[in-house]
Design a protein around this motif. Structure first.
Motif, PDB file in Angstrom:
ATOM      1  N   LEU A  97       0.850  -1.178   0.000  1.00 28.54           N
ATOM      2  CA  LEU A  97       0.000   0.000   0.000  1.00 28.54           C
ATOM      3  C   LEU A  97       0.891   1.235   0.000  1.00 28.54           C
ATOM      4  CD1 LEU A  97      -2.898   1.040   0.054  1.00 28.54           C
ATOM      5  CD2 LEU A  97      -2.742   1.114   2.548  1.00 28.54           C
ATOM      6  N   GLN A  98       0.901   1.966  -1.108  1.00 25.69           N
ATOM      7  CA  GLN A  98       1.718   3.162  -1.269  1.00 25.69           C
ATOM      8  C   GLN A  98       0.860   4.384  -0.946  1.00 25.69           C
ATOM      9  OE1 GLN A  98       4.999   3.077  -2.508  1.00 25.69           O
ATOM     10  NE2 GLN A  98       5.068   0.866  -2.814  1.00 25.69           N
ATOM     11  N   THR A  99       1.261   5.169   0.059  1.00 27.54           N
ATOM     12  CA  THR A  99       0.496   6.341   0.485  1.00 27.54           C
ATOM     13  C   THR A  99       1.381   7.580   0.393  1.00 27.54           C
ATOM     14  OG1 THR A  99      -0.854   5.009   1.991  1.00 27.54           O
ATOM     15  CG2 THR A  99      -0.844   7.389   2.345  1.00 27.54           C
ATOM     16  N   PHE A 100       0.866   8.626  -0.256  1.00 26.44           N
ATOM     17  CA  PHE A 100       1.590   9.880  -0.457  1.00 26.44           C
ATOM     18  C   PHE A 100       0.919  10.979   0.365  1.00 26.44           C
ATOM     19  CE2 PHE A 100       2.265   7.174  -4.037  1.00 26.44           C
ATOM     20  CZ  PHE A 100       3.548   7.431  -4.506  1.00 26.44           C
ATOM     21  N   THR A 101       1.725  11.857   0.973  1.00 33.52           N
ATOM     22  CA  THR A 101       1.187  12.957   1.773  1.00 33.52           C
ATOM     23  C   THR A 101       1.836  14.271   1.360  1.00 33.52           C
ATOM     24  OG1 THR A 101       2.848  12.802   3.545  1.00 33.52           O
ATOM     25  CG2 THR A 101       0.907  11.374   3.734  1.00 33.52           C
ATOM     26  N   ASP A 102       1.100  15.372   1.565  1.00 32.16           N
ATOM     27  CA  ASP A 102       1.634  16.692   1.238  1.00 32.16           C
ATOM     28  C   ASP A 102       0.833  17.741   1.990  1.00 32.16           C
ATOM     29  OD1 ASP A 102       3.414  18.431  -0.242  1.00 32.16           O
ATOM     30  OD2 ASP A 102       1.630  19.074  -1.345  1.00 32.16           O
ATOM     31  N   ALA A 103       1.450  18.914   2.160  1.00 35.00           N
ATOM     32  CA  ALA A 103       0.773  20.027   2.836  1.00 35.00           C
ATOM     33  C   ALA A 103       1.274  21.341   2.262  1.00 35.00           C
ATOM     34  CB  ALA A 103       1.030  19.980   4.346  1.00 35.00           C
ATOM     35  N   SER A 104       0.395  22.334   2.292  1.00 37.31           N
ATOM     36  CA  SER A 104       0.740  23.705   1.937  1.00 37.31           C
ATOM     37  C   SER A 104       0.120  24.623   2.979  1.00 37.31           C
ATOM     38  CB  SER A 104       0.212  24.038   0.529  1.00 37.31           C
ATOM     39  OG  SER A 104      -1.201  24.057   0.524  1.00 37.31           O
ATOM     40  N   GLU A 105       0.251  25.912   2.801  1.00 37.67           N
ATOM     41  CA  GLU A 105      -0.325  26.851   3.761  1.00 37.67           C
ATOM     42  C   GLU A 105      -1.846  26.793   3.774  1.00 37.67           C
ATOM     43  OE1 GLU A 105       1.133  30.675   2.807  1.00 37.67           O
ATOM     44  OE2 GLU A 105       3.121  30.347   3.682  1.00 37.67           O
ATOM     45  N   LEU A 106      -2.442  26.284   2.688  1.00 32.65           N
ATOM     46  CA  LEU A 106      -3.901  26.311   2.572  1.00 32.65           C
ATOM     47  C   LEU A 106      -4.569  24.948   2.665  1.00 32.65           C
ATOM     48  CD1 LEU A 106      -4.261  28.905  -0.352  1.00 32.65           C
ATOM     49  CD2 LEU A 106      -4.370  29.323   2.118  1.00 32.65           C
ATOM     50  N   ALA A 149      -0.164  16.385   7.876  1.00 33.02           N
ATOM     51  CA  ALA A 149      -0.496  15.626   6.667  1.00 33.02           C
ATOM     52  C   ALA A 149      -0.002  14.183   6.776  1.00 33.02           C
ATOM     53  CB  ALA A 149       0.116  16.307   5.441  1.00 33.02           C
ATOM     54  N   ALA A 150       1.145  13.981   7.412  1.00 33.92           N
ATOM     55  CA  ALA A 150       1.654  12.626   7.619  1.00 33.92           C
ATOM     56  C   ALA A 150       0.715  11.824   8.526  1.00 33.92           C
ATOM     57  CB  ALA A 150       3.055  12.674   8.207  1.00 33.92           C
TER      58      ALA A 150
END
Length: 488
Positions: A97-106, A149-150
């Motif tokens: 199971l490959q899971t990708f995470t990301d975050a920005s200011e919004l 996000a993680a």
């Protein structure tokens, strides 16, 4: 089988907070298939809310413009269909199971894809679920948002594992934040409560070794935080496209180190010298004239090359360790113990043991070494006058012939079974890069080595190689290596 993602949505001409909230709440997308598009509506709604609750008043000019553009995109959008079938008819070897995470200011985003390896060595990847949400109104630093996000991604992966009926053999997480990865790999350092609590949540459902770095340009979760135009919403988009996961895993050397299978060469046939020929019986030439013999040694760290006799060495060591423990024995006691272990090992059955009382007893090594199953002498006294030399010799020959026939018919065929390593694999080649497996060393610390010489067997299969390592040249067996690059 394919399913329509969503239909065209009719929108009122009103541009108020109430209308915007009504629309956002009306979107039913439990799998997050169009999350990169709907996150744009949520961003507009949050921006409007920051100016205070004004339910029926028109939105500000910039907010009204953004909302109007989004409505225009929807009005010209055509229906999209996505394959629903996750698995095909080919039997499965393993699922990651490959899971990708990301975050920005919004915004925060996470998306998961099962990477399925089949027994024919083919690989398939499918979109399973993705989520995107706006960042908290209270301002946070980017590292803290990436950490949140993680947490989001770890919880999403756990949700998939709990809800899917298929077994997930391994989970892998990707983040473009080196700060988060550093925090995960140094849990012993005391952190602020905010960070410590979220690290605990992540490590509760994953381990630090499951997390890897990915650049933002290759991170599909980046679409969930930035958002994209509705016309980019198609099955070949990065958010839904399966090739991005294959490319990411194939090109990431550190992650391949963690998930790559250990090499395994096909088990060799039974050596010819173990097969009977020219009526030579077992042990007939043992210990005789080895002056002209060419000795071939097994490579280091390859006890399996010894086959059955190396297995006996292991059994003897384990028996000795279990009996002695940490005690210190005298020479006489140690010698007695070794003899007892030897006696038990040589009393083991070489052929099948049946429950029928009339079946012959199984063959044991003692019957070949001593002529009897037990090391103890047979009970009773016999008069020498009644035993002639010729009768004794004939009896011994008859007994030996009986053991020999049973040895050929019952024991030898058992030595040719292959319980593992029964598949052919591609041979290593000179100049190939491999990871060298070292005992008591985690995968992340396996050294990189280069093949400088191969040692194929008589069947052409390479089972040992010479390597150029950071600590000099070494000879190692095939099963202690893992290829850096494969055709998968």
């Amino acid at each position: 089988m394919k399913q329509k993602l969503f239909h065209k949505i009719k929108l009122d001409d009103k541009t108020s907070q109430r209308e915007l909230l009504r629309f956002v709440a009306s979107i039913f997308d439990p799998l997050g298939i169009i999350a990169p598009f709907t996150i744009r509506f949520r961003k507009v709604l949050q921006a409007a809310w920051n100016h205070g609750p004004k339910w029926d008043k028109p939105l500000q000019l910039d907010e009204n413009s953004d909302f109007g553009n989004l409505k225009k995109e929807l009005s010209s959008f055509q229906d999209v269909h996505l394959p629903r079938k996750l698995l095909n008819e080919i039997p499965i070897s393993s699922i990651e199971l490959q899971t990708f995470t990301d975050a920005s200011e919004l915004a925060l985003s996470a998306v998961s894809y099962p990477r399925i390896e089949h027994i024919d060595e083919s690989v398939s990847v499918a979109f399973v679920i993705g989520k995107a949400r706006v960042a908290p109104i209270k301002r946070m630093t980017i590292p803290n948002l990436e950490l949140q996000a993680a947490v989001y991604g770890a919880q999403l992966a756990q949700f998939v594992k709990d809800e899917m009926d298929i077994k997930i053999h391994k989970q892998v997480f990707w983040s473009d934040s080196t700060t988060v990865l550093y925090w995960l790999r140094t849990p012993e350092i005391r952190r602020r409560i905010f960070i410590a609590n979220r690290l605990a949540k992540i490590l509760d459902v994953s381990s630090a070794q499951d997390w890897f770095y990915i650049s933002s340009t290759r991170n599909p979760a980046d679409d969930g935080t930035r958002g994209y135009n509705i016309h980019q919403m198609h099955v070949n988009s990065r958010w839904l496209c399966r090739s991005v996961v294959k490319q990411t895993v194939r090109q990431c050397i550190p992650c391949r180190r963690m998930i790559q299978e250990v090499a395994a060469a096909q088990m060799a046939d039974l050596p010819e010298f173990k097969l009977p020929r020219d009526n030579h019986q077992v042990f007939q030439t043992t210990g005789l004239d080895f002056v002209e013999t060419e000795w071939v040694f097994n490579p280091p760290a390859a006890p399996h090359f010894g086959g059955s006799w190396e297995r006996l060495v292991q059994i003897f060591k384990l028996s000795l360790y279990k009996v002695i423990g940490s005690r210190t024995l005298s020479d006489d006691i140690l010698w007695t113990l070794v003899c007892e272990i030897e006696s038990n090992m040589n009393s083991r059955p070489l052929t099948n043991v049946t429950s029928e009382i009339n079946d012959p007893l199984p063959l044991t090594p003692n019957q070949f070494l001593l002529g009897r199953a037990s090391v103890n002498y047979p009970p009773g006294l016999f008069e020498t006058q009644k035993v002639t030399v010729s009768r004794s010799w004939k009896s011994a020959q008859e007994l030996a012939s009986h053991f020999w026939k049973r040895f050929l018919c019952e024991y030898i065929p058992n030595q040719q079974t292959r319980s593992k390593w029964n598949k052919t694999s591609e041979n290593l080649k000179v100049k190939e890069l491999v990871w060298l497996l070292e005992d008591f060393t985690p995968r992340s610390l396996w050294p990189l080595a280069k093949v400088i010489e191969i040692h194929p067997g008589s069947d052409g299969v390479v089972r040992s190689v010479k390597l150029n390592t950071p600590h000099g040249e070494k000879v190692r067996p095939f099963i202690k290596l893992s290829k850096v690059l494969t055709n998968k």
